[in-house]
Design a protein around this motif. Structure first.
Motif, PDB file in Angstrom:
ATOM      1  N   GLY A 316     -30.461 -11.066   6.796  1.00 21.45           N
ATOM      2  CA  GLY A 316     -29.848 -12.228   7.096  1.00 21.45           C
ATOM      3  C   GLY A 316     -28.191 -12.347   6.242  1.00 21.45           C
ATOM      4  N   MET A 317     -27.470 -12.192   7.042  1.00 17.46           N
ATOM      5  CA  MET A 317     -26.065 -12.234   6.504  1.00 17.46           C
ATOM      6  C   MET A 317     -25.836 -11.678   5.293  1.00 17.46           C
ATOM      7  SD  MET A 317     -25.752 -16.747   7.203  1.00 17.46           S
ATOM      8  CE  MET A 317     -24.228 -16.785   6.919  1.00 17.46           C
ATOM      9  N   ILE A 318     -26.015 -10.517   5.366  1.00 11.58           N
ATOM     10  CA  ILE A 318     -25.722  -9.209   4.121  1.00 11.58           C
ATOM     11  C   ILE A 318     -24.405  -8.724   4.637  1.00 11.58           C
ATOM     12  CG2 ILE A 318     -26.693  -7.489   2.709  1.00 11.58           C
ATOM     13  CD1 ILE A 318     -29.382  -8.828   3.065  1.00 11.58           C
ATOM     14  N   THR A 319     -23.488  -8.788   4.409  1.00  9.25           N
ATOM     15  CA  THR A 319     -22.564  -7.835   5.040  1.00  9.25           C
ATOM     16  C   THR A 319     -21.623  -7.169   3.972  1.00  9.25           C
ATOM     17  OG1 THR A 319     -21.077 -10.106   4.556  1.00  9.25           O
ATOM     18  CG2 THR A 319     -22.098  -9.674   6.718  1.00  9.25           C
ATOM     19  N   ASP A 320     -21.767  -7.738   2.622  1.00  3.09           N
ATOM     20  CA  ASP A 320     -20.953  -6.848   1.673  1.00  3.09           C
ATOM     21  C   ASP A 320     -21.767  -5.685   0.988  1.00  3.09           C
ATOM     22  OD1 ASP A 320     -20.275  -6.972  -1.706  1.00  3.09           O
ATOM     23  OD2 ASP A 320     -18.308  -7.311  -0.230  1.00  3.09           O
ATOM     24  N   PRO A 321     -21.173  -4.534   0.838  1.00  5.98           N
ATOM     25  CA  PRO A 321     -21.712  -3.595   0.447  1.00  5.98           C
ATOM     26  C   PRO A 321     -22.285  -3.584  -0.906  1.00  5.98           C
ATOM     27  CG  PRO A 321     -20.030  -2.621   1.720  1.00  5.98           C
ATOM     28  CD  PRO A 321     -19.819  -4.269   1.609  1.00  5.98           C
ATOM     29  N   LEU A 322     -21.452  -4.222  -1.762  1.00  6.77           N
ATOM     30  CA  LEU A 322     -21.734  -4.586  -3.342  1.00  6.77           C
ATOM     31  C   LEU A 322     -22.941  -5.376  -3.366  1.00  6.77           C
ATOM     32  CD1 LEU A 322     -18.196  -4.769  -5.013  1.00  6.77           C
ATOM     33  CD2 LEU A 322     -19.731  -2.619  -4.847  1.00  6.77           C
ATOM     34  N   GLN A 323     -23.048  -6.605  -2.489  1.00  3.37           N
ATOM     35  CA  GLN A 323     -24.196  -7.213  -2.645  1.00  3.37           C
ATOM     36  C   GLN A 323     -25.297  -6.559  -2.215  1.00  3.37           C
ATOM     37  OE1 GLN A 323     -24.302 -10.005   0.788  1.00  3.37           O
ATOM     38  NE2 GLN A 323     -25.601 -11.446  -0.304  1.00  3.37           N
ATOM     39  N   GLU A 341     -23.216  -7.985  11.831  1.00  2.00           N
ATOM     40  CA  GLU A 341     -22.191  -7.138  11.027  1.00  2.00           C
ATOM     41  C   GLU A 341     -22.013  -5.522  11.754  1.00  2.00           C
ATOM     42  OE1 GLU A 341     -18.956  -7.117   8.067  1.00  2.00           O
ATOM     43  OE2 GLU A 341     -19.907  -8.593   9.225  1.00  2.00           O
ATOM     44  N   PHE A 342     -22.943  -5.162  12.238  1.00  2.00           N
ATOM     45  CA  PHE A 342     -22.867  -3.802  12.818  1.00  2.00           C
ATOM     46  C   PHE A 342     -22.219  -3.790  14.132  1.00  2.00           C
ATOM     47  CE2 PHE A 342     -26.077  -1.216  10.325  1.00  2.00           C
ATOM     48  CZ  PHE A 342     -25.269  -0.132  10.198  1.00  2.00           C
ATOM     49  N   LEU A 343     -22.221  -5.085  14.895  1.00  2.00           N
ATOM     50  CA  LEU A 343     -21.387  -5.298  16.081  1.00  2.00           C
ATOM     51  C   LEU A 343     -19.898  -5.282  15.847  1.00  2.00           C
ATOM     52  CD1 LEU A 343     -23.870  -7.975  17.774  1.00  2.00           C
ATOM     53  CD2 LEU A 343     -23.424  -5.759  18.481  1.00  2.00           C
ATOM     54  N   SER A 344     -19.652  -6.054  14.863  1.00  2.60           N
ATOM     55  CA  SER A 344     -18.290  -6.010  14.504  1.00  2.60           C
ATOM     56  C   SER A 344     -17.594  -4.739  13.578  1.00  2.60           C
ATOM     57  CB  SER A 344     -17.849  -7.249  13.550  1.00  2.60           C
ATOM     58  OG  SER A 344     -18.514  -7.236  12.165  1.00  2.60           O
ATOM     59  N   ASP A 345     -18.541  -3.936  13.146  1.00  3.82           N
ATOM     60  CA  ASP A 345     -18.157  -2.702  12.291  1.00  3.82           C
ATOM     61  C   ASP A 345     -19.234  -1.609  12.471  1.00  3.82           C
ATOM     62  OD1 ASP A 345     -17.207  -0.692  10.486  1.00  3.82           O
ATOM     63  OD2 ASP A 345     -17.190  -2.042   8.852  1.00  3.82           O
TER      64      ASP A 345
END
Length: 382
Positions: A316-323, A341-345
């Motif tokens: 759920g809305m985890i997009t930042d690698p550090l997070q 996020e995988f759809l955009s990257d």
């Protein structure tokens, strides 16, 4: 330097790239492509769209990928465009997807689902509401624990009989057997987002007065029977996952404590990890206390992990690698599931490796893909 060389040289891998064992399989990293409905199947069979969709992720370096919510019966699909695994003719299409992932070292899973009272709906771009009689793609009868509509104005489902419940348990087991024939490494039982198993768990949807309603023990009965039936036919060395709406976050609804109890019982029946989501019992989200934002469901994953002693996926809305790395470091989850996020990257694992300081972030990708990215990084033309 490859990941193996990084570890052999004494360097500590980030947790996000540390392998983890689930039953007889090793997931090469903690990044999971979460299931995403594509609404593009034909009579439950995957199409070239699905092969292209999953081909992107197969090149991305994730440890595991899970195919979208897939109907265990024709009537268990969400829409006419949803995938199904209720007929042997559907198996070859999934095998092709599994082969794509296996060719690049990613484990492949499939989410088994019965949509219950949220079945017989339109594709999102067609309005997403109930299919009305007389429409080109006609409606079908829907079922649920009780005759209560998911949303005002939607069709009212029919309450399932005991014999029909037994048949649904059998259908989940048969779907798991087909998933094994297709070569999937894991199955994920869908017990979230207002679909059938979630409605049996939630007091807001389940008003039965028999052995499947009332007490928590009774409301858990169907999800536990499904887990037992799948475990009985699924290979012992392959993991079983369960996706839960941990809380309805609504007055009188399913609570975190209820799902902790469910997770304990699922673990005792052979389930290996819980994918922790929330909401969906009366609509797409309908959360009150929890407001969607980066990592908003992570506390639910932490509660299930601690309370039931079972590995969890945070989603759920985890997009930042550090997070993502911090979630693992703080022992709030064992895996990070990522969807949009995988759809955009689709190369998100590479971005994560870069952000987390791997000596050779290209090493997380298939060799062919890494070759071209290395050339780009050096400013070379193709």
């Amino acid at each position: 330097m490859s990941l193996a060389e990084h570890e052999a040289g004494g360097a500590t891998l980030p947790l996000l790239f540390t392998p983890m064992r689930l039953k007889g399989l090793t997931v090469k990293n903690r990044i999971v492509v979460a299931p995403m409905c594509q609404y593009s199947a034909v009579e439950g069979r995957v199409t070239e769209w699905h092969h292209a969709h999953h081909g992107r992720f197969a090149l991305g370096g994730a440890g595991m990928a899970i195919v979208e919510a897939t109907g265990i019966t024709r009537e268990g699909r969400i829409t006419h465009g949803c995938t199904g695994i209720y007929d042997d003719s559907q198996i070859p299409g999934y095998k092709a997807i599994v082969d794509l992932y296996h060719a690049h070292g990613t484990l492949a899973g499939i989410q088994l689902n019965h949509a219950g009272r949220k079945a017989s709906t339109k594709r999102p771009w067609d309005g997403a509401g109930s299919i009305a009689p007389g429409e080109a793609e006609g409606p079908w009868d829907t079922v649920a624990p009780s005759a209560i509509a998911a949303i005002d104005g939607w069709h009212t489902p029919r309450a399932l009989t005991i014999a029909e419940i037994d048949a649904i348990v059998d259908a989940f087991a048969a779907a798991a057997q087909r998933a094994d024939q297709a070569g999937f490494d894991t199955v994920q039982i869908h017990g979230a987002h207002g679909y059938l198993l979630h409605t049996f768990m939630s007091p807001l949807a389940n008003r039965r007065e028999d052995e499947y309603g009332g007490s928590l023990e009774n409301r858990m009965r169907l999800p536990l029977r499904v887990a037992e039936a799948i475990a009985a036919v699924w290979p012992a060395d392959k993991p079983i996952l369960y996706r839960a709406s941990v809380t309805d976050d609504l007055e009188g609804g399913l609570t975190v404590e209820d799902t902790v109890a469910l997770a304990r019982e699922l673990k005792a029946r052979g389930v290996d990890a819980i994918d922790c989501s929330s909401g969906g019992i009366v609509g797409p989200v309908a959360l009150k206390k929890m407001q969607p934002g980066p990592g908003f469901q992570v506390p639910l994953s932490a509660a299930i992990r601690e309370g039931a002693g079972i590995p969890t996926m945070a989603v759920g809305m985890i997009t930042d690698p550090l997070q993502a790395e911090a979630i693992l470091a703080e022992e709030k989850a064992d895996f990070i599931a990522i969807a949009r996020e995988f759809l955009s990257d689709s190369a998100w694992p590479y971005r994560a490796a870069l952000a987390l300081g791997l000596d050779d972030p290209f090493a997380v990708l298939p060799e062919q893909y890494a070759f071209h990215l290395r050339r780009r990084a050096r400013g070379l033309k193709s």
